[in-house]
Design a protein around this motif. Structure first.
Motif, PDB file in Angstrom:
ATOM      1  N   VAL A  11      18.180 -35.054   0.187  1.00 42.02           N
ATOM      2  CA  VAL A  11      18.635 -34.621   1.507  1.00 42.02           C
ATOM      3  C   VAL A  11      17.453 -34.588   2.467  1.00 42.02           C
ATOM      4  CG1 VAL A  11      19.721 -32.742   2.808  1.00 42.02           C
ATOM      5  CG2 VAL A  11      20.495 -33.248   0.476  1.00 42.02           C
ATOM      6  N   LEU A  12      17.638 -35.185   3.637  1.00 40.97           N
ATOM      7  CA  LEU A  12      16.638 -35.155   4.710  1.00 40.97           C
ATOM      8  C   LEU A  12      17.053 -34.071   5.699  1.00 40.97           C
ATOM      9  CD1 LEU A  12      14.264 -36.273   6.395  1.00 40.97           C
ATOM     10  CD2 LEU A  12      15.829 -38.015   7.257  1.00 40.97           C
ATOM     11  N   VAL A  13      16.167 -33.107   5.923  1.00 41.43           N
ATOM     12  CA  VAL A  13      16.419 -32.013   6.856  1.00 41.43           C
ATOM     13  C   VAL A  13      15.472 -32.158   8.034  1.00 41.43           C
ATOM     14  CG1 VAL A  13      16.401 -29.507   7.209  1.00 41.43           C
ATOM     15  CG2 VAL A  13      17.190 -30.459   5.017  1.00 41.43           C
ATOM     16  N   ALA A  14      16.034 -32.303   9.239  1.00 42.93           N
ATOM     17  CA  ALA A  14      15.230 -32.412  10.457  1.00 42.93           C
ATOM     18  C   ALA A  14      15.466 -31.179  11.323  1.00 42.93           C
ATOM     19  CB  ALA A  14      15.611 -33.672  11.233  1.00 42.93           C
ATOM     20  N   ASP A  15      14.424 -30.392  11.499  1.00 42.69           N
ATOM     21  CA  ASP A  15      14.506 -29.184  12.328  1.00 42.69           C
ATOM     22  C   ASP A  15      13.095 -28.818  12.751  1.00 42.69           C
ATOM     23  OD1 ASP A  15      14.944 -26.607  13.459  1.00 42.69           O
ATOM     24  OD2 ASP A  15      16.689 -26.327  12.160  1.00 42.69           O
ATOM     25  N   ASP A  16      12.906 -28.542  14.024  1.00 34.08           N
ATOM     26  CA  ASP A  16      11.576 -28.225  14.537  1.00 34.08           C
ATOM     27  C   ASP A  16      11.175 -26.768  14.305  1.00 34.08           C
ATOM     28  OD1 ASP A  16      13.660 -27.728  16.525  1.00 34.08           O
ATOM     29  OD2 ASP A  16      12.034 -27.132  17.864  1.00 34.08           O
ATOM     30  N   ASP A  17      12.134 -25.931  13.950  1.00 37.66           N
ATOM     31  CA  ASP A  17      11.859 -24.514  13.761  1.00 37.66           C
ATOM     32  C   ASP A  17      11.598 -24.238  12.272  1.00 37.66           C
ATOM     33  OD1 ASP A  17      12.013 -21.667  14.937  1.00 37.66           O
ATOM     34  OD2 ASP A  17      13.359 -21.581  13.197  1.00 37.66           O
TER      35      ASP A  17
END
Length: 134
Positions: A11-17
């Motif tokens: 799973v690729l998780v993209a989040d800046d926080d």
């Protein structure tokens, strides 16, 4: 797709926080997902997809991120920026669901929206639904 199958997912998780990332990773780990790739924005997520040697099964992306947000990431994925992932299931993380987000979600063939912070039950339900359509 059962919960037992989650241990085989990438799973690729993209989040800046960083805090949101940590929550999503913790929930995914609790669901049995151990192979998680992290990106701080859509541009990093696209780079991760382009560099991927092994298959990635699902993208979970925040909508609002600097440099490249979630909908732009989804748009580029669907247009074939990384051809082998053109049809990858995408779930969007959001602070709140709006009519505009739902409309954009349909345009970019998003499989679901998850309000932050995600509960294990909601994330599991959305992942199972998204991966069944794969």
């Amino acid at each position: 797709m059962t919960k037992d199958d989650f241990k085989f997912l990438r799973v690729l998780v993209a989040d800046d926080d960083a805090f949101s990332q940590k929550i999503v990773v913790t929930v995914l780990n609790n669901l049995g997902v151990k192979n998680i790739i992290l990106a701080e924005n859509g541009a990093e997520a696209l780079e991760s997809l382009a560099r991927a040697v092994e298959p990635i099964d699902l993208v979970i992306s925040d909508i609002e991120m600097p440099e490249m947000g979630g909908f732009e990431l989804a748009r580029r994925i669907r247009l074939g920026a990384v051809a082998k992932f053109k049809d990858i299931p995408i779930l969007m993380l959001t602070g709140h669901s709006t009519e505009d987000n739902i409309r954009k979600g349909r345009i970019h063939r998003i499989q679901g929206f998850i309000v932050k912070p995600p509960s294990a039950e909601i994330l599991e339900r959305n992942m199972t639904r998204a991966l069944k359509k794969k």
